[in-house]
Design a protein around this motif. Structure first.
Motif, PDB file in Angstrom:
ATOM      1  N   ASN A 121      39.610  40.858  47.170  1.00 44.22           N
ATOM      2  CA  ASN A 121      39.777  39.775  46.188  1.00 44.22           C
ATOM      3  C   ASN A 121      38.955  38.532  46.515  1.00 44.22           C
ATOM      4  OD1 ASN A 121      41.703  41.329  44.701  1.00 44.22           O
ATOM      5  ND2 ASN A 121      43.212  40.789  46.266  1.00 44.22           N
ATOM      6  N   ALA A 122      38.009  38.634  47.429  1.00 49.31           N
ATOM      7  CA  ALA A 122      37.181  37.476  47.752  1.00 49.31           C
ATOM      8  C   ALA A 122      35.704  37.736  47.494  1.00 49.31           C
ATOM      9  CB  ALA A 122      37.375  37.065  49.210  1.00 49.31           C
ATOM     10  N   SER A 153      31.980  37.705  47.992  1.00 50.91           N
ATOM     11  CA  SER A 153      31.176  36.812  48.812  1.00 50.91           C
ATOM     12  C   SER A 153      31.564  35.342  48.604  1.00 50.91           C
ATOM     13  CB  SER A 153      29.690  37.010  48.508  1.00 50.91           C
ATOM     14  OG  SER A 153      29.447  36.738  47.145  1.00 50.91           O
ATOM     15  N   ASP A 154      32.679  35.100  47.927  1.00 51.35           N
ATOM     16  CA  ASP A 154      33.163  33.741  47.706  1.00 51.35           C
ATOM     17  C   ASP A 154      33.904  33.269  48.951  1.00 51.35           C
ATOM     18  OD1 ASP A 154      34.222  31.359  46.870  1.00 51.35           O
ATOM     19  OD2 ASP A 154      35.601  32.232  45.409  1.00 51.35           O
ATOM     20  N   LEU A 155      33.199  32.641  49.856  1.00 48.19           N
ATOM     21  CA  LEU A 155      33.781  32.259  51.135  1.00 48.19           C
ATOM     22  C   LEU A 155      34.921  31.256  50.985  1.00 48.19           C
ATOM     23  CD1 LEU A 155      30.600  32.027  53.382  1.00 48.19           C
ATOM     24  CD2 LEU A 155      32.117  33.967  53.009  1.00 48.19           C
ATOM     25  N   ALA A 156      34.937  30.522  49.896  1.00 45.48           N
ATOM     26  CA  ALA A 156      36.008  29.541  49.697  1.00 45.48           C
ATOM     27  C   ALA A 156      37.354  30.217  49.450  1.00 45.48           C
ATOM     28  CB  ALA A 156      35.664  28.615  48.540  1.00 45.48           C
ATOM     29  N   SER A 157      37.340  31.485  49.054  1.00 42.86           N
ATOM     30  CA  SER A 157      38.601  32.156  48.750  1.00 42.86           C
ATOM     31  C   SER A 157      39.108  33.035  49.891  1.00 42.86           C
ATOM     32  CB  SER A 157      38.455  32.999  47.480  1.00 42.86           C
ATOM     33  OG  SER A 157      37.548  34.052  47.707  1.00 42.86           O
ATOM     34  N   LEU A 158      38.466  32.987  51.060  1.00 40.57           N
ATOM     35  CA  LEU A 158      38.912  33.792  52.191  1.00 40.57           C
ATOM     36  C   LEU A 158      40.285  33.336  52.679  1.00 40.57           C
ATOM     37  CD1 LEU A 158      35.631  34.038  54.292  1.00 40.57           C
ATOM     38  CD2 LEU A 158      36.548  35.693  52.669  1.00 40.57           C
ATOM     39  N   ARG A 159      41.083  34.315  53.105  1.00 40.63           N
ATOM     40  CA  ARG A 159      42.420  34.017  53.603  1.00 40.63           C
ATOM     41  C   ARG A 159      42.640  34.513  55.038  1.00 40.63           C
ATOM     42  NH1 ARG A 159      42.659  33.492  48.529  1.00 40.63           N
ATOM     43  NH2 ARG A 159      44.290  32.884  47.142  1.00 40.63           N
ATOM     44  N   THR A 179      36.553  43.914  54.510  1.00 48.34           N
ATOM     45  CA  THR A 179      36.121  45.147  53.864  1.00 48.34           C
ATOM     46  C   THR A 179      34.882  45.743  54.503  1.00 48.34           C
ATOM     47  OG1 THR A 179      34.896  43.887  52.217  1.00 48.34           O
ATOM     48  CG2 THR A 179      37.137  44.541  51.653  1.00 48.34           C
ATOM     49  N   TRP A 180      34.134  44.956  55.269  1.00 51.34           N
ATOM     50  CA  TRP A 180      32.989  45.488  56.001  1.00 51.34           C
ATOM     51  C   TRP A 180      32.586  44.533  57.107  1.00 51.34           C
ATOM     52  CZ3 TRP A 180      29.169  41.959  55.802  1.00 51.34           C
ATOM     53  CH2 TRP A 180      29.052  41.176  54.664  1.00 51.34           C
ATOM     54  N   ASN A 181      31.815  45.057  58.035  1.00 51.40           N
ATOM     55  CA  ASN A 181      31.315  44.266  59.148  1.00 51.40           C
ATOM     56  C   ASN A 181      29.987  44.884  59.559  1.00 51.40           C
ATOM     57  OD1 ASN A 181      30.733  43.199  61.728  1.00 51.40           O
ATOM     58  ND2 ASN A 181      32.882  42.689  61.990  1.00 51.40           N
ATOM     59  N   THR A 182      28.890  44.288  59.142  1.00 50.37           N
ATOM     60  CA  THR A 182      27.567  44.817  59.435  1.00 50.37           C
ATOM     61  C   THR A 182      27.306  44.803  60.937  1.00 50.37           C
ATOM     62  OG1 THR A 182      26.794  44.023  57.306  1.00 50.37           O
ATOM     63  CG2 THR A 182      25.121  44.591  58.926  1.00 50.37           C
TER      64      THR A 182
END
Length: 173
Positions: free
Chosen positions: A136-137, A139-145, A162-165
């Motif tokens: 639900n975020a 690439s909108d970093l402002a919505s990270l929880r 959801t991922w970690n490069t």
């Protein structure tokens, strides 16, 4: 339109092509392949190749010379990419660190941070990763929880990514 390269780019091409011809051994060539499917042997071959590039100041050619780069301009970077591809050479081991993180450290980091972090990034001793997306975020970093709380020598992460490069390399280090 004239698509010829400037003479200085062709000088760099000849220099780098000769260097690749000398240093890209069959063992190093075997280090090529998907960085998304590593194993311990491939990781060590990639590290060895990365150290070879770094020792010759080819691991991050656009970096300033004082931090192990060549201060290369755009045309040299294009030629570098073309010649790496022509030779079938493995790329650098740490693209997130070299291309995304290091420029910020070079520009804004303290001298102590630069001395501690940049050489290890350049040689592939440290492999940096990124992961900032969560449900639900996007690439909108402002919505990270997701949060992380220090617990002794560890961090407790509360949330879901959801991922970690390049995070998969952690198991091999």
């Amino acid at each position: 339109m004239d698509f010829t390269y400037p003479p200085e780019a062709e000088v760099f091409r000849a220099e780098f092509r000769a260097w690749l011809d000398e240093h890209l051994t069959p063992e190093m060539h075997a280090g090529a392949g998907s960085s998304m499917d590593p194993d311990a042997d491939r990781l060590e071959r990639q590290r060895e190749w990365n150290r070879t590039l770094a020792d010759a100041r080819y691991a991050a050619i656009a970096w300033p010379e004082e931090w192990g780069g060549r201060g290369a301009g755009l045309m040299e970077q294009v030629v570098f990419a073309e010649e790496m591809n022509r030779a079938g050479a493995p790329g650098t081991l740490n693209p997130i660190g070299l291309s995304n993180i290091a420029p910020a450290i070079i520009e804004h980091g303290s001298d102590a941070q630069k001395r501690a972090l940049l050489p290890r990034m350049l040689r592939g001793d440290d492999i940096w990763c990124q992961g900032f997306s969560e449900p639900n975020a996007g690439s909108d970093l402002a919505s990270l929880r997701t949060t992380a709380v220090r617990d002794g020598d560890s961090w407790i992460v509360n949330g879901q990514k959801t991922w970690n490069t390049f995070g998969h390399y952690r198991q091999l280090v």
